[in-house]
Design a protein around this motif. Structure first.
Motif, PDB file in Angstrom:
ATOM      1  N   ILE A  94      21.470 -19.574   2.044  1.00 18.15           N
ATOM      2  CA  ILE A  94      22.233 -20.483   1.242  1.00 18.15           C
ATOM      3  C   ILE A  94      23.472 -21.175   2.535  1.00 18.15           C
ATOM      4  O   ILE A  94      23.804 -22.593   2.391  1.00 18.15           O
ATOM      5  CB  ILE A  94      22.393 -20.453  -0.254  1.00 18.15           C
ATOM      6  N   ASP A  95      24.256 -20.033   3.365  1.00 19.89           N
ATOM      7  CA  ASP A  95      25.180 -20.093   3.986  1.00 19.89           C
ATOM      8  C   ASP A  95      24.584 -20.690   5.289  1.00 19.89           C
ATOM      9  O   ASP A  95      25.570 -21.502   5.452  1.00 19.89           O
ATOM     10  CB  ASP A  95      25.965 -18.948   4.482  1.00 19.89           C
ATOM     11  N   VAL A  96      23.653 -20.051   5.547  1.00 15.42           N
ATOM     12  CA  VAL A  96      22.793 -20.967   6.704  1.00 15.42           C
ATOM     13  C   VAL A  96      22.359 -22.320   6.588  1.00 15.42           C
ATOM     14  O   VAL A  96      22.839 -23.197   7.693  1.00 15.42           O
ATOM     15  CB  VAL A  96      22.100 -20.090   7.366  1.00 15.42           C
ATOM     16  N   LEU A  97      22.036 -22.471   5.626  1.00 20.52           N
ATOM     17  CA  LEU A  97      21.435 -24.276   5.186  1.00 20.52           C
ATOM     18  C   LEU A  97      23.277 -25.081   5.207  1.00 20.52           C
ATOM     19  O   LEU A  97      23.213 -26.287   5.195  1.00 20.52           O
ATOM     20  CB  LEU A  97      20.856 -24.017   4.592  1.00 20.52           C
ATOM     21  N   GLU A  98      23.617 -24.375   4.666  1.00 19.29           N
ATOM     22  CA  GLU A  98      25.189 -24.758   4.249  1.00 19.29           C
ATOM     23  C   GLU A  98      25.815 -25.299   5.315  1.00 19.29           C
ATOM     24  O   GLU A  98      26.802 -26.525   5.351  1.00 19.29           O
ATOM     25  CB  GLU A  98      25.797 -24.401   3.074  1.00 19.29           C
ATOM     26  N   HIS A  99      25.631 -24.530   6.442  1.00 18.09           N
ATOM     27  CA  HIS A  99      26.506 -24.418   7.473  1.00 18.09           C
ATOM     28  C   HIS A  99      25.482 -25.953   8.783  1.00 18.09           C
ATOM     29  O   HIS A  99      26.239 -26.223   8.854  1.00 18.09           O
ATOM     30  CB  HIS A  99      25.845 -23.107   8.694  1.00 18.09           C
ATOM     31  N   ALA A 100      24.819 -26.157   7.973  1.00 16.56           N
ATOM     32  CA  ALA A 100      23.459 -26.779   9.715  1.00 16.56           C
ATOM     33  C   ALA A 100      24.068 -27.982   8.731  1.00 16.56           C
ATOM     34  O   ALA A 100      24.303 -29.352   9.052  1.00 16.56           O
ATOM     35  CB  ALA A 100      21.807 -26.403   8.350  1.00 16.56           C
ATOM     36  N   HIS A 101      23.909 -28.231   7.152  1.00 14.34           N
ATOM     37  CA  HIS A 101      24.722 -29.441   6.559  1.00 14.34           C
ATOM     38  C   HIS A 101      26.135 -29.977   7.107  1.00 14.34           C
ATOM     39  O   HIS A 101      26.157 -30.728   7.433  1.00 14.34           O
ATOM     40  CB  HIS A 101      24.708 -29.396   4.906  1.00 14.34           C
ATOM     41  N   ARG A 102      26.757 -29.382   7.734  1.00 11.61           N
ATOM     42  CA  ARG A 102      27.994 -29.100   7.562  1.00 11.61           C
ATOM     43  C   ARG A 102      27.638 -29.343   9.717  1.00 11.61           C
ATOM     44  O   ARG A 102      29.125 -30.664   9.428  1.00 11.61           O
ATOM     45  CB  ARG A 102      28.944 -28.388   7.350  1.00 11.61           C
ATOM     46  N   LEU A 103      27.391 -29.166   9.685  1.00  8.25           N
ATOM     47  CA  LEU A 103      27.054 -29.767  11.109  1.00  8.25           C
ATOM     48  C   LEU A 103      26.188 -30.856  11.656  1.00  8.25           C
ATOM     49  O   LEU A 103      26.280 -31.438  12.917  1.00  8.25           O
ATOM     50  CB  LEU A 103      27.000 -28.613  12.137  1.00  8.25           C
ATOM     51  N   GLY A 104      25.852 -31.857  10.328  1.00 10.75           N
ATOM     52  CA  GLY A 104      24.715 -33.088  10.739  1.00 10.75           C
ATOM     53  C   GLY A 104      23.816 -32.371  11.054  1.00 10.75           C
ATOM     54  O   GLY A 104      23.160 -33.871  11.511  1.00 10.75           O
ATOM     55  N   LEU A 105      23.123 -31.837  10.771  1.00  8.47           N
ATOM     56  CA  LEU A 105      22.010 -31.382  10.886  1.00  8.47           C
ATOM     57  C   LEU A 105      21.106 -31.614   9.019  1.00  8.47           C
ATOM     58  O   LEU A 105      22.314 -31.194   7.849  1.00  8.47           O
ATOM     59  CB  LEU A 105      21.409 -29.858  11.229  1.00  8.47           C
ATOM     60  N   GLU A 106      19.941 -31.780   9.339  1.00  7.52           N
ATOM     61  CA  GLU A 106      19.685 -31.652   7.859  1.00  7.52           C
ATOM     62  C   GLU A 106      18.868 -30.450   7.662  1.00  7.52           C
ATOM     63  O   GLU A 106      17.835 -29.799   8.008  1.00  7.52           O
ATOM     64  CB  GLU A 106      18.452 -33.256   8.002  1.00  7.52           C
ATOM     65  N   ALA A 107      19.385 -29.767   6.235  1.00  7.26           N
ATOM     66  CA  ALA A 107      19.248 -29.033   5.579  1.00  7.26           C
ATOM     67  C   ALA A 107      17.835 -29.389   4.885  1.00  7.26           C
ATOM     68  O   ALA A 107      18.368 -29.594   3.840  1.00  7.26           O
ATOM     69  CB  ALA A 107      20.566 -28.301   5.013  1.00  7.26           C
ATOM     70  N   TYR A 108      16.559 -28.807   5.930  1.00 13.50           N
ATOM     71  CA  TYR A 108      15.493 -29.489   5.000  1.00 13.50           C
ATOM     72  C   TYR A 108      14.507 -28.415   4.289  1.00 13.50           C
ATOM     73  O   TYR A 108      14.044 -29.387   3.496  1.00 13.50           O
ATOM     74  CB  TYR A 108      14.888 -29.954   6.249  1.00 13.50           C
ATOM     75  N   GLY A 109      14.681 -27.493   4.680  1.00 13.05           N
ATOM     76  CA  GLY A 109      14.223 -26.033   3.540  1.00 13.05           C
ATOM     77  C   GLY A 109      13.900 -24.816   3.675  1.00 13.05           C
ATOM     78  O   GLY A 109      14.835 -24.329   4.245  1.00 13.05           O
TER      79      GLY A 109
END
Lengths: 389, 389
Positions: free
Chosen positions: B168-183
């Motif tokens: 959950i943290d990893v994907l939220e981090h991705a979202h915050r850095l401008g990547l699409e948290a895809y799955g």
């Protein structure tokens, strides 16, 4: 004999300065091999050295050793050709693999090789047929006997060799088929830390000599095999200590009728001559728990040249740029998508807490049994590169 | 779906008649792969297939699959290039290795790849930096979670993936850095015999979807990984049974809001399409005792392509010309001078008593994870050859 030499350090510094950065590399220092050869020659002055080509068949390594007067223990026709290409004459080459196709024996005979390992009667028969087919003369065989391998870090299975009592039949069979029953061989286990390990195998060898002499067959040679260690994490006895212990055991079991002897060092000849430079690709944890173990992933692993970490058998000494700092236990893994590509986990490896992605690490004592073990293209990764300096 | 097809049998007969005899060879039948692809497509009609290139990257295999519409799961930049060369477009390629050098991520982005696996925050940061460096848009990441692998014959270590809470943290981090948290992705273990193995991982996945939705991040995809077995000695459930079980588990945990799904078959796609022909080099015993076990040495072993016999994990089905006859327990070993090159010893392998030196044996189900694992030149032996028919 520091595993990290000045020459290797300078080479890696220049290479980095030149911007060469991709992939791991093994750097082999020929000066160390020259030094190792001299130590073997000094420690066992009456023993011929047959370098185990499989440990590292780099052409420059073979040429150096051929020039120093070494003989070569080979495992295949391809290795025989490499030794010949390096300047060894065929009378300095043995075909030391006990598992040979008959057509490969014939090829070896055609290339001039006359010394073969066997461990059963059917292998003797292959050699006798290949001798007849090629018209080769003076073909010698030695029979490998089983050895328990206690004290070795990479202990041998029962794959090679037969019981001493059977060796007598095997050698008598060779004699009957027109081959020269030349001697006995054994292997005390790779990375053998016990200098006394040769004693019981030499007792068996001398018994085989006596039994065959009673049947009118006079063996001449004992092949003492390999097993001489290189330094990894733990210190190992010096080559001289092995020489003394072997000489004492030979005298004890053969009295003043010492047989001709040969040794087959591989790891002991080239292991400490090589250093692998690798890169830290990832440092991570599986959860945020305080006590969660740290995973360190390198760009080399079990399938990229470090196959001997299998079952965590060989523990290499790894240097980093942070070596003075506090160390924490890490699981050390390779870069492939294979979950078995984990090198040290049951016994974690202690590495500096400040080790970071992109850092270089030096894996010492990797001159033997690394490059040729590496997978041809697993995960699309190229085999380990070597530079000989 | 017999592992030994008519086409392979005919090919080997013609090859032998033509006098080609040296070395082992893997023969891969494209018809079987075509059939396997159709079965996956039928069993999981709404799921995209990403073939795991590492299982067998032969160009003809990749071209066939690209033509059939398959996508590709790759482990390295080299594998990305192979998939592109086979005709796949970059939007059909994922970089599925969680351990990537940042410069390789940049290379993948430059080649057009937009889908990446991660299992920790620092890997997300590498991708965000490489995205900034290359100016790539619409970069998607999926986070791999740990799975216990129970029921798998080649169970996975904890090498890949993180605890679901950390994902959950990893994907939220991705979202915050401008990547699409895809799955989310997981892997139930290779050669997974339990069709229910996907259930608990899908429960975790759906929990991650819900937790992130509460934070305004809406995941779209579940990567169901590989694990689909191929038939070795034991029978395995049909692909359809996996499809049904997975669909039930998806419905149970996601209700009627099913995510996009992908699978990454490797072994299940090509394993049963390949047969290795090998030669018996030696059959011997270690003593003349009546109960002494028989050793059978082939011209292929652990370092020549059968690496998955490590710890006797995978037991291949071996056919001989004497299969109707009485069988005896044998230790089965490879041809190298490495004592670890023993494939089956703890649990001996039963082979016909009349098996002889020079006989051919067929090792079935060897289309996956064989050629690329083979050592580049250990003992001077060449890597395993492949012929695709």
């Amino acid at each position: 004999m520091a595993p990290m030499t000045e020459r290797i350090r300078d080479f890696l510094r220049d290479r980095r300065a030149a911007g060469v950065e991709d992939g791991p590399v093994l750097v082999v220092d020929l000066d160390v091999i020259r030094d190792n050869y001299a130590k073997f020659a000094r420690a066992l002055p009456d023993t011929r050295v047959f370098y185990a080509v499989k440990a590292n068949p780099e052409p420059k390594v073979l040429s150096l050793l051929a020039g120093l007067g070494s003989c070569f223990d080979t495992a295949s026709v391809a290795e025989i050709r490499m030794a010949l290409a390096a300047g060894a004459t065929a009378d300095r080459i043995s075909f030391g693999n006990t598992i040979k196709k008959e057509r490969d024996i014939a090829r070896a005979l055609e290339l001039g090789v006359r010394l073969f390992a066997v461990d059963c009667e059917v292998e003797v028969e292959k050699i006798a047929r290949a001798k007849a087919e090629t018209g080769a003369e003076d073909v010698r065989v030695f029979c490998r006997i089983l050895c328990d391998g206690a004290g070795a870090e990479w202990p041998l299975s029962r794959k090679f060799g037969c019981e001493p009592a059977m060796a007598i039949d095997v050698l008598e069979h060779a004699h009957r088929l027109g081959l020269e029953a030349y001697g006995v061989s054994f292997h005390v286990g790779s990375q053998q830390g016990n200098v006394g390990a040769w004693d019981s195998a030499l007792a068996s060898s001398s018994w085989i000599f006596r039994e065959l002499a009673e049947r009118g067959i006079f063996l001449k040679m004992v092949n003492l095999g390999g097993g001489f260690p290189t330094k990894y994490l733990k210190d190992v006895p010096a080559v001289g200590a092995y020489g003394n212990a072997i000489f004492r055991a030979l005298s004890k079991h053969f009295g003043n009728r010492l047989p001709e002897t040969i040794i087959e060092p591989g790891r002991g000849m080239v292991g400490n001559a090589g250093v692998i430079e690798s890169e830290v690709v990832l440092v991570s944890q599986k959860s945020k728990a305080e006590d969660e173990v740290r995973w360190v992933y390198l760009d080399i692993g079990k399938f990229g040249g470090l196959a001997e970490t299998m079952d965590e058998s060989i523990r290499y000494d790894i240097r980093t740029e942070h070596d003075g700092e506090r160390k924490v236990p890490c699981v050390l893994a390779g870069p492939t998508c294979d979950s078995a590509d984990v090198m040290y986990e049951k016994t974690p490896y202690w590495l500096p807490v400040s080790l970071e992605i992109g850092d270089r690490v030096l894996i010492e004592g990797t001159g033997a049994y690394t490059t040729t073990y590496s997978a041809v293209a697993f995960n699309g990764l190229p085999p380990l590169a070597t530079v000989v300096i």
